[in-house]
Design an enzyme around this catalytic site. Sequence first.
Site, short mmCIF file in Angstrom:
data_model
loop_
_atom_site.label_atom_id
_atom_site.label_comp_id
_atom_site.label_asym_id
_atom_site.label_seq_id
_atom_site.Cartn_x
_atom_site.Cartn_y
_atom_site.Cartn_z
N ASN A 14 35.34 62.35 41.38
CA ASN A 14 35.51 63.77 41.70
C ASN A 14 36.62 63.85 42.73
O ASN A 14 36.42 63.49 43.89
CB ASN A 14 34.19 64.32 42.25
CG ASN A 14 34.32 65.76 42.71
OD1 ASN A 14 35.36 66.39 42.51
ND2 ASN A 14 33.27 66.29 43.31
N TRP A 15 37.79 64.31 42.29
CA TRP A 15 38.94 64.35 43.20
C TRP A 15 38.90 65.56 44.13
O TRP A 15 39.77 65.70 44.99
CB TRP A 15 40.25 64.33 42.38
CG TRP A 15 40.44 63.06 41.59
CD1 TRP A 15 39.62 61.96 41.59
CD2 TRP A 15 41.51 62.75 40.69
NE1 TRP A 15 40.12 60.99 40.74
CE2 TRP A 15 41.28 61.45 40.17
CE3 TRP A 15 42.65 63.43 40.25
CZ2 TRP A 15 42.13 60.83 39.26
CZ3 TRP A 15 43.51 62.83 39.34
CH2 TRP A 15 43.25 61.53 38.85
N LYS A 16 37.91 66.42 43.94
CA LYS A 16 37.75 67.60 44.81
C LYS A 16 39.08 68.34 44.94
O LYS A 16 39.84 68.39 43.98
CB LYS A 16 37.14 67.19 46.16
CG LYS A 16 35.84 66.39 45.96
CD LYS A 16 35.03 66.21 47.21
CE LYS A 16 33.75 65.45 46.89
NZ LYS A 16 32.86 65.29 48.03
N HIS A 99 27.76 71.41 42.20
CA HIS A 99 28.06 70.47 43.31
C HIS A 99 27.60 71.09 44.63
O HIS A 99 27.71 72.29 44.84
CB HIS A 99 29.55 70.15 43.34
CG HIS A 99 29.86 68.99 44.23
ND1 HIS A 99 29.98 69.13 45.60
CD2 HIS A 99 30.03 67.68 43.97
CE1 HIS A 99 30.22 67.94 46.13
NE2 HIS A 99 30.25 67.04 45.17
N GLU A 101 28.93 71.14 47.45
CA GLU A 101 29.97 71.89 48.18
C GLU A 101 30.07 73.32 47.65
O GLU A 101 30.33 74.25 48.40
CB GLU A 101 31.31 71.14 48.09
CG GLU A 101 31.30 69.93 49.01
CD GLU A 101 32.20 68.79 48.58
OE1 GLU A 101 33.08 68.99 47.71
OE2 GLU A 101 32.00 67.67 49.10
N GLU A 171 23.01 63.67 44.41
CA GLU A 171 23.94 63.56 45.53
C GLU A 171 23.26 64.13 46.78
O GLU A 171 23.33 65.34 47.03
CB GLU A 171 25.21 64.35 45.25
CG GLU A 171 26.00 63.84 44.06
CD GLU A 171 27.49 64.15 44.20
OE1 GLU A 171 28.27 63.20 44.07
OE2 GLU A 171 27.86 65.29 44.46
N GLY A 177 30.56 62.30 51.89
CA GLY A 177 31.70 62.30 52.81
C GLY A 177 31.34 61.88 54.22
O GLY A 177 32.13 62.05 55.14
N SER A 217 29.14 58.80 49.31
CA SER A 217 29.74 57.65 50.00
C SER A 217 29.62 56.35 49.19
O SER A 217 29.39 55.28 49.75
CB SER A 217 29.14 57.47 51.39
OG SER A 217 29.40 58.62 52.20
N GLY A 238 33.44 60.42 45.30
CA GLY A 238 34.39 61.34 45.90
C GLY A 238 35.56 60.59 46.51
O GLY A 238 36.47 60.15 45.80
N GLY A 239 35.52 60.41 47.81
CA GLY A 239 36.65 59.82 48.56
C GLY A 239 37.23 58.56 47.94
O GLY A 239 38.46 58.43 47.80
#
Length: 255
Positions: A14-16, A99, A101, A171, A177, A217, A238-239
């Site tokens: 997920n490149w957000k 998600h 977020e 998640e 994150g 993470s 993610g990251g």
Amino acid sequence: MSDRSGRQNVIAGNWKMHKDHLAAARLASEVRAACAGSAATVVVAPPFTALAAVAAELQGSEVALAAQNVSAHGEGAHTGEVAASMLLAHGVRWVIVGHSERRQLYGETDADVAPKVQAALAAGLLPILCVGETLAERDAGRAEQVVADQLRGCCSELTARQSATMCVAYEPVWAIGTGRTATPDDAGAMHRSIRAWWSEQYGPESAEGVPLLYGGSVKPENAAALLSDADIDGALVGGASLDVQDFAAIVSTVG
Ligand code: 13P
């Protein structure tokens, strides 16, 4: 592309809200090369503005394209929204819905997410439904109940046939994150609870087939331990998905 249980192993990046279309195309090209021949189903979810460029880069490869959100509505007067049919026309195959977020920053509720799941399925997209509790909810001993409520709120309208084309990502909000990961035991226990809910709702066959991803993470250092749990079928990253070496290392833990 499946584990011993016959379930698909999915590693999704997920490149957000990172990477304009040029940078996204470069990363997609690197992912394509680094993940060729992988045992996992590899998925990347760039921002909407990069879907076309990434689709072109991935043409003919095994890496699948996902969007990070979808409108609950078909084409029409919905400023700022993107319809499932438009995603499909770009070669998008998967879509992340619900998600945390979107829930936390944009006020999305289960009642908003449920019709998105339906819109995605109706268009032939494969939803990756995100669920997960906050730290306060976990500390209060309510994590499994919160996740079950989210599943009920987002999925109770599914037909048995639709349930077989879903993917769920657990998640925990406190692990996203933050560098804090759920232990493989805690994540595995939650995945078993999700699978039990799924079995009760849609029957054991559907529950055996639904890929359950863990997100929060995930890094090359912890991926193997998480994925060694029989009920953790993949990861929503993610990251670490923004770094091709890290992402490829996570993908390579599926074998
Ligand atoms: P991180 O891997 O950066 O914690 O993000 C997880 C996530 O939200 C994936 O959807």
